[in-house]
Design a protein around this motif. Sequence first.
Motif, PDB file in Angstrom:
ATOM      1  N   THR A 277    -100.202  24.620  28.226  1.00  0.00           N
ATOM      2  CA  THR A 277    -100.524  23.532  27.191  1.00  0.00           C
ATOM      3  C   THR A 277    -101.679  22.581  27.823  1.00  0.00           C
ATOM      4  O   THR A 277    -101.608  22.511  29.406  1.00  0.00           O
ATOM      5  CB  THR A 277     -99.513  22.545  27.082  1.00  0.00           C
ATOM      6  N   SER A 278    -102.529  22.155  27.281  1.00  0.00           N
ATOM      7  CA  SER A 278    -103.761  21.135  27.803  1.00  0.00           C
ATOM      8  C   SER A 278    -103.769  20.076  26.402  1.00  0.00           C
ATOM      9  O   SER A 278    -104.223  20.443  25.613  1.00  0.00           O
ATOM     10  CB  SER A 278    -104.870  21.710  27.821  1.00  0.00           C
TER      11      SER A 278
ATOM     12  N   LEU B 263     -97.701  14.812  26.587  1.00  0.00           N
ATOM     13  CA  LEU B 263     -98.312  13.966  25.617  1.00  0.00           C
ATOM     14  C   LEU B 263     -97.358  12.879  25.144  1.00  0.00           C
ATOM     15  O   LEU B 263     -96.238  13.305  24.657  1.00  0.00           O
ATOM     16  CB  LEU B 263     -98.945  14.967  24.378  1.00  0.00           C
TER      17      LEU B 263
ATOM     18  N   SER C  95    -102.454  18.820  20.957  1.00  0.00           N
ATOM     19  CA  SER C  95    -102.299  19.398  22.550  1.00  0.00           C
ATOM     20  C   SER C  95    -102.479  21.000  22.064  1.00  0.00           C
ATOM     21  O   SER C  95    -102.142  21.515  21.236  1.00  0.00           O
ATOM     22  CB  SER C  95    -100.713  19.326  23.158  1.00  0.00           C
TER      23      SER C  95
END
Length: 82
Positions: free
Chosen positions: A43-44, A48, A58
């Motif tokens: 995930t990036s 969150l 995300s």
Amino acid sequence: MAQSVYVGLAANSGSNSALATATFDNVSLSASSTPAPNFTLSTSPSNLTLVRGASGSSTISLTPQNGFNGNVSLSASAYPAA
């Protein structure tokens, strides 16, 4: 099978008073080294945090490994109380 495996060869004379002599010829060992198809998720950003009423996003990336070509379903659960 474990990553490391010990293999041995033995000879026995069948007598407690005699030594055994043996010749092992054409001995081979083979194993499949192809791992099972799999995948990884990333995930990036990796986390969150949002306050109530805010939105965010995300990116979730799936990386196939070892020939994986199946379907993957994602879902969300445990939503906070409104």
